[in-house]
Write an enzyme that holds these catalytic residues in place. Structure first.
Site, short mmCIF file in Angstrom:
data_model
loop_
_atom_site.label_atom_id
_atom_site.label_comp_id
_atom_site.label_asym_id
_atom_site.label_seq_id
_atom_site.Cartn_x
_atom_site.Cartn_y
_atom_site.Cartn_z
N SER A 179 -28.43 -14.72 10.46
CA SER A 179 -29.47 -14.95 11.45
C SER A 179 -30.80 -14.93 10.72
O SER A 179 -30.92 -14.39 9.62
CB SER A 179 -29.46 -13.86 12.52
OG SER A 179 -28.29 -13.90 13.29
N ASP A 252 -25.05 1.84 7.19
CA ASP A 252 -23.80 2.57 7.45
C ASP A 252 -23.84 3.18 8.85
O ASP A 252 -24.42 4.23 9.07
CB ASP A 252 -23.61 3.66 6.39
CG ASP A 252 -22.22 4.27 6.43
OD1 ASP A 252 -21.45 3.95 7.35
OD2 ASP A 252 -21.91 5.08 5.54
N ASP A 255 -18.16 5.79 10.22
CA ASP A 255 -17.48 6.57 9.19
C ASP A 255 -16.00 6.70 9.51
O ASP A 255 -15.60 6.77 10.68
CB ASP A 255 -18.11 7.96 9.08
CG ASP A 255 -19.53 7.91 8.53
OD1 ASP A 255 -19.74 7.20 7.54
OD2 ASP A 255 -20.42 8.57 9.11
#
Length: 677
Positions: A179, A252, A255
Site C-alpha cells: 500500500s 511484532d 507471539d
C-alpha cells in the site's frame, strides 16, 4: 408459504428495529456511489448497511457467517475452519465479557443502526440469503466477526498455518501486496495546500476489497472514503477537516508460546512451577454436504488460543482478540475535527496494526500504529517463547506516545509504502530504530516502492499538484531492485552466453524499468516473477545458470500461448471484470503495484494491488478538494450499470471529482431514495 415466511421474518426484524428508513436518504451519484444523509449517526449507519447490501450483499454475508458458525454450511470444510477459529480465539467469550462495558453507548447505537439496516435488507430479500438462520445478526454476532477480522489483521491466520504445518512459512510474494500513503505539508507545495494520497493495495474483489461511500449526518459525521464489507464506518478517507491513509505494517503484534505439557496428563501445562488445566470446549462445526455436526475441541491457556500438534502444544497471544474497541476507534477518527481530536482517538490503541499517514490544512502526521505489548527484554520475542512462566505473559501495551511517529517534519513530507517507519521523510528528519524498544519488532527494511519514492523526492523543491499526482502514479522500478529474493542477476546475463534466450536477455537489458502496458521488458520480468512466486530456490539464491533456465521456461510459455516472445505487458496481464478483459499496467512493488494470477490462454489477471484511490487537497477554511477512482465500480452485480463503469477511468489513471457538500451531491445525484424504495 414463502410469503408467510417472509412476513414472519420481516415482523421479527422490525420488532428489533427502531429506525424509520424514511428518515434516511440515499443519493446515488453518476457513478453509483452512495451518499447517505440522515439526522443522526445511527440512521446514517442504517443507510450505509442498506446501500452496501444493495451493491454486494453476498460478500457482506461472508463476513457475518463465521460469527454465526455457518460459513461451513456455505463453503464446506474451508468455511468450517474459519468458524472454528472464531471459537478458538474466544471471540464469544470476549464479546460476552466486554460488549456491555468496553464500548460507548453512542457507538453501540451506531452499530445497532447498521445492523438494523442489514437485517431489514435481508428480510426484504430472503432469496439472497446464503444460509438459513444467519439473520437477524445481533450486535454480539457482529463483534465476534470484528474479533476475527482484527486477529487476521494481526497475522493470526498465517501464524496458525505455520503451527499446523510444523514449519515457518516460505516467502509469499503475493501476500505482500503493499500500500502507499503520502502526505505533503503546505510548506512543500507550490499552491500552499496540503496534499494526501490514500492508496491502499488490496484484493480487487472479495471480503477485503474497498467499497466507497459518503456518510453525512447532522451530528457531525461527514466523511468520504473506503470501507470493507460489513464495515459500519469509513476505515480511511477524508472528512471536512482532515483525512488519513492506512498501509499495512509488520511490527511484532503476535507471539507464539510452546507449553510444557504434563507427561502424565496431556490436559495440563506447567506455569510458574504448577500444573494448570488447559481450558477446553467442544465446537460444533456444520459442514456443507455433511448431515451431522463435526465436533472439534478448542483449547485456551493463560496465554491465549492453544493448538495441539504432533510437534507440541502452542499458544498464540495477540492484543487483537483481547480488545473489542477497534471499530469504535475508527468511528472516533471519522468524527475528529482537529488533529488534537484525531490524536486523542488514536490513544485508544485499539486498532491492532496499520500505519497511519494523516493530513489537514496545517498538519501532516505519521505513526506506525499498533497494539504492541510491553515485553520482558530478557527473552527473544522473534522466536517461539517458553509458555511455562508469567515472565513471558505480557498484560499491558505501549501507549501511543511510545510508537514511532512524526509531526510536521522539516522536510515537509511523510510517506509509507509498507517499509520501515525509520525512513518516512527527508533523510535528515528520520527517526532511528535505536530510539525504540527492540521488542516492538519494527521493520528496518526498504522495498522497491520506498526506494523509488525516495528517488523521486530527492532534490525536489516545492511540488505542484500535477507533480504530486505524477509521483503517485509513477510506474517505474528503482535503479536497484529490492525484492525478497535478489533478481538483479537476471540483468547481468550476457546474451552471447545463452543464445537460446538471447532475445529475452536483450529485452531485459534494454528495459527502462517502466511498467506501462506497452512495455516488453515488463512482460518478460512478470514472466520471471510469476515463475519465482511459485518456485523459489531453496537457498533464495539465483545463479546465472538458474536465471537462464527460468528464461527458457518463460520463453516456452510465451511461444506456446502467444506464438512469439516480444509480447507487451498489456497482452500478458489483464484487468478482468465479468466478460471484460483489458490491458493493464503495473508490476508487484512498483508504486502502481499490481499482483496477478493465472487467467486463461497463458494470460494473467490482476488479483490485488491498485484498487481504490483517493487524492485530497486541503486549504484552510475550505472543504477539501477530493478526487477518487475505484478499479471496477460501485456495484458487484454484473447486470448493474456501475459494475465496471470506473474501469476505463482507472486504466487511464484518471479520477472522478467527489465532494462532501450535501447540496451539491443532492443537486447532481442520479437517484435519490429511502432504503427499501
Amino acid at each position: 408459504m414463502k410469503s408467510y415466511l417472509f412476513l414472519s421474518f420481516f415482523i421479527a426484524l422490525r420488532s428489533f428495529s427502531q429506525i424509520n428508513p424514511q428518515n434516511v436518504t440515499i443519493a446515488r451519484d453518476r457513478w453509483g456511489v452512495p451518499h447517505i444523509f440522515a439526522k443522526t449517526d445511527p440512521e446514517v449507519a442504517y443507510g450505509l448497511a442498506y446501500a452496501h447490501a444493495e451493491d454486494d450483499f453476498k460478500t457482506i454475508q461472508l463476513i457475518c457467517l463465521p460469527a454465526k458458525g455457518k460459513l461451513g454450511k456455505h463453503l464446506g470444510k474451508q468455511g468450517a475452519s474459519v468458524d472454528y477459529v472464531v471459537e478458538l480465539l474466544h471471540a464469544p467469550e470476549l464479546v460476552a465479557a466486554e460488549y456491555e462495558t468496553a464500548l460507548s453507548s453512542d457507538f453501540k447505537n451506531v452499530i445497532n443502526g447498521y445492523l438494523q439496516g442489514l437485517n431489514d435488507y435481508a428480510a426484504r430479500h430472503p432469496d439472497e440469503v446464503l444460509v438459513k438462520g444467519v439473520f437477524p445478526v445481533t450486535p454480539q454476532d457482529y463483534f465476534k466477526g470484528v474479533v476475527l477480522s482484527l486477529a487476521v489483521i494481526s497475522g493470526v491466520d498465517a501464524t496458525l498455518q505455520q503451527i499446523y504445518g510444523g514449519k515457518v512459512a516460505a516467502i509469499d510474494f503475493l501476500k505482500a501486496t503493499g500500500s502507499n500513503a503520502i502526505a505533503i505539508h503546505k510548506s512543500k507545495t507550490a499552491d500552499g495546500q496540503a496534499y494526501l494520497a490514500i492508496n491502499s493495495h488490496q484484493p480487487l474483489e472479495g471480503p477485503v476489497a474497498w467499497y466507497e461511500a459518503h456518510l453525512c449526518s447532522e451530528e457531525g459525521w461527514n466523511i468520504l472514503g473506503g470501507l470493507f464489507p460489513a464495515g459500519a464506518t469509513v476505515f480511511h478517507g477524508v472528512n471536512e477537516h482532515l483525512g488519513w491513509a492506512h498501509t499495512v505494517n509488520g511490527q511484532d503484534k503476535i507471539d507464539v508460546y510452546q507449553l510444557e505439557i504434563n507427561p502424565v496428563n496431556k490436559n495440563q501445562y506447567r506455569f510458574d512451577g504448577q500444573w494448570v488445566d488447559l481450558e477446553s470446549k467442544s465446537v460444533k462445526l456444520r459442514v456443507k454436504g455433511i448431515p451431522f455436526p463435526i465436533i472439534k475441541k478448542a483449547y485456551w491457556s493463560k496465554y491465549g488460543a492453544t493448538v495441539v500438534t504432533k510437534k507440541g502444544t502452542f499458544s498464540i497471544r495477540t492484543g487483537a482478540n483481547l480488545d473489542l474497541r477497534g471499530v469504535e476507534q475508527w468511528y472516533r477518527m471519522n468524527k475528529a475535527r482537529t488533529f488534537s481530536e484525531f490524536y486523542q482517538a488514536l490513544t485508544m490503541t485499539a486498532i491492532p496494526g496499520f500505519n497511519i499517514v494523516y493530513a489537514d490544512a496545517d498538519t501532516i502526521f505519521y505513526v506506525s500504529n499498533g497494539k504492541i505489548p510491553l515485553r520482558d527484554p530478557a527473552y527473544n520475542w522473534k522466536s517461539t517463547l517458553p509458555g511455562n512462566t508469567s515472565k513471558t505473559l505480557w498484560t499491558a501495551y505501549h501507549p501511543l506516545k511510545e510508537l514511532p511517529q512524526y509531526v510536521n517534519p522539516a522536510g515537509g513530507y511523510l510517506f509509507n509504502m509498507n517499509h520501515t517507519p525509520f525512513n518516512a521523510t527527508a533523510p535528515a528528519d528520520n527517526l532511528k530504530a535505536s530510539q525504540f524498544d527492540p521488542t516492538m519488532g519494527y521493520e528496518t527494511f526498504d522495498n522497491n516502492r520506498s526506494a523509488r519514492f525516495a528517488e523521486l523526492m530527492q532534490g525536489t523543491g516545492k511540488l505542484d499538484y500535477e507533480t504530486f499526482k505524477r509521483f503517485k502514479y509513477d510506474g517505474q522500478l528503482p535503479k536497484k531492485l529490492m525484492y525478497p529474493i535478489d533478481v538483479n542477476p537476471f540483468f547481468s546475463l550476457k546474451a552471447t552466453d545463452y543464445p537460446e534466450v538471447s532475445d529475452l536477455i536483450e529485452t531485459l537489458r534494454q528495459w527502462d524499468r517502466r511498467t506501462g502496458p506497452e512495455s516488453k521488458g515488463a512482460a518478460v520480468f512478470l514472466g520471471i516473477y510469476t515463475y519465482l512466486k511459485n518456485n523459489l530456490p531453496s537457498d533464495n539464491q539465483l545463479s546465472a545458470e538458474k536465471c537462464a533456465a527460468i528464461l527458457r521456461l518463460v520463453k516456452a510459455d510465451f511461444q506456446s500461448h502467444f506464438g512469439r516472445t516480444d509480447i507487451r505487458l498489456g497482452e500478458y496481464q489483464k484487468l478482468v471484470r465479468g466478460t471484460r478483459e483489458l490491458p493493464v499496467w503495473g508490476l508487484p512493488d512498483v508504486i502502481t503495484a499490481m499482483h496477478s494470477v493465472t487467467h486463461q490462454d497463458g494470460k494473467l489477471k490482476v488479483q490485488a494491488g491498485e484498487s481504490y484511490i483517493e487524492l485530497v487537497r486541503f486549504e484552510k477554511g475550505k472543504l477539501p478538494v477530493i478526487e477518487t477512482v475505484n478499479c471496477f465500480g460501485a456495484s458487484n452485480h454484473a447486470d448493474n450499470p456501475h459494475y465496471a463503469d470506473q474501469m476505463e477511468l482507472f486504466l487511464q489513471q484518471k479520477t472522478k471529482a467527489m465532494t462532501l457538500d450535501k447540496t451539491t451531491v443532492l443537486k447532481e445525484a442520479k437517484r435519490v431514495y429511502h432504503p427499501g424504495e
